[in-house]
Design a protein around this motif. Sequence first.
Motif, PDB file in Angstrom:
ATOM      1  N   HIS A 209       0.742  -1.168  -0.079  1.00 31.66           N
ATOM      2  CA  HIS A 209      -0.020   0.128  -0.050  1.00 31.66           C
ATOM      3  C   HIS A 209       0.902   1.420   0.062  1.00 31.66           C
ATOM      4  N   ALA A 210       0.705   2.324  -0.622  1.00 30.29           N
ATOM      5  CA  ALA A 210       1.144   3.590  -0.503  1.00 30.29           C
ATOM      6  C   ALA A 210       1.039   4.100   0.875  1.00 30.29           C
ATOM      7  N   SER A 211       2.114   4.763   1.200  1.00 30.90           N
ATOM      8  CA  SER A 211       2.106   5.659   2.500  1.00 30.90           C
ATOM      9  C   SER A 211       2.287   6.969   2.232  1.00 30.90           C
ATOM     10  N   TYR A 212       2.040   7.882   2.993  1.00 33.47           N
ATOM     11  CA  TYR A 212       1.728   9.356   2.691  1.00 33.47           C
ATOM     12  C   TYR A 212       2.460  10.176   3.455  1.00 33.47           C
ATOM     13  N   VAL A 213       2.813  11.450   3.012  1.00 30.03           N
ATOM     14  CA  VAL A 213       3.196  12.689   4.092  1.00 30.03           C
ATOM     15  C   VAL A 213       2.214  13.513   3.794  1.00 30.03           C
ATOM     16  N   TYR A 214       1.604  14.179   5.031  1.00 31.80           N
ATOM     17  CA  TYR A 214       0.791  15.229   4.970  1.00 31.80           C
ATOM     18  C   TYR A 214       1.271  16.563   5.429  1.00 31.80           C
ATOM     19  N   PHE A 215       1.118  17.557   4.790  1.00 31.04           N
ATOM     20  CA  PHE A 215       1.603  18.843   5.202  1.00 31.04           C
ATOM     21  C   PHE A 215       0.490  19.860   5.802  1.00 31.04           C
TER      22      PHE A 215
END
Length: 378
Positions: free
Chosen positions: A72-78
């Motif tokens: 699964h893709a993991s994400y960075v949230y700003f």
Amino acid sequence: MNPNILKVSLVSYFISFSLSSIAASVSAPLYDNKRSYPVSLDENITAGVALGDLDGDGDVDLIESNGRHWPHASYVYFNADNRGFTSRQQLGENHTTGYRVVLSDIDGDGDLDAVVAVDRLANQVHLNDGKGRFTEVKSFGEIQSNTRSVTVADVNGDGAMDVLEICRGTANNIFLNDGKGGLNLASTFGQLSDSTLDVAVADMNQDGVNDLVLANRDGQQNTVLMGLGNLKFAEPLVYATAKHDTRGVSVADMNGDGKLDIITANIGSPNVVYLNHGGGAFKAIQTFGGDSASYALAVADLDGDGDQDVVVANNEHANEVYTNDGQGKLSLNVSFGNDEADTYAISLGDVNGDGLIDIVTANSGDVNSVFFQLKARN
């Protein structure tokens, strides 16, 4: 009216009013589902979240580790100047079986890097360029490891942050940092058959050497490994029996006596607070929760009264906040979140910049959310 009767009535009224006010203040909930907001509308298979200022702009950003047993893709949230997470980018090029994620300055350049536990694949260190761009990735560990989490700490006291790889049914490993972000396998810890899901690193006996507090499941006892120096540890000291089936552990001074105590999140029994009596003696003083399986916990002074409170992540049950009376006794303050969600992890931080601690939940198969602390508190 008899003035003495009036005097007694007024005294009774003010005592009753004062007690009611105190009770209302103490029991006032710190969080409310109405003061929450989804991180995104995706129902990802999330097993880890971590808050920190990733791009150096002074507000708190978020990394979401997804996958568990499936790529699964993991994400960075700003975070947009404390106004919430308004943009995101994928963490790394590949979809992986991500579990827990920890933020720490691994390469010593002054910014936060992301250390991700990956199941049946080499774990990953995503190095930050200081602006929240994670273009360089380093790997550590082996495909054969059933990794569930990582703990970051300066294990050998050289000033660089080392990494403990925590595995269910395969060896737990210590990787020492070369000072530039390179992680090299130095030793194993615990028993080779341990099903460890979490480890806290701290000086539990105040001898100046780090000890390891293990959370084991699959019918295994929880143990403390007292450090002897040079990555050597004494024989395991049992602090909890096999019935607890523990998934999470934290250490904190719960009763203000200067010694670090142990708090566990259990799936086989209620959660437990163990007070540290010194000399390797830990005594259970309270159980809490128990209506569902607890997957993780976090400890912080949520209500600003100077002692350590506890947030618990639960499986198919609302998550919970417990406040501390200063002596280590916890009382349920509020339940929050989706009653049917599987919350694998939580992270604490001030997302909206109001000076209060907010909660981010990591849910597997449901949206992840930020729960903002209410401004009116004791």
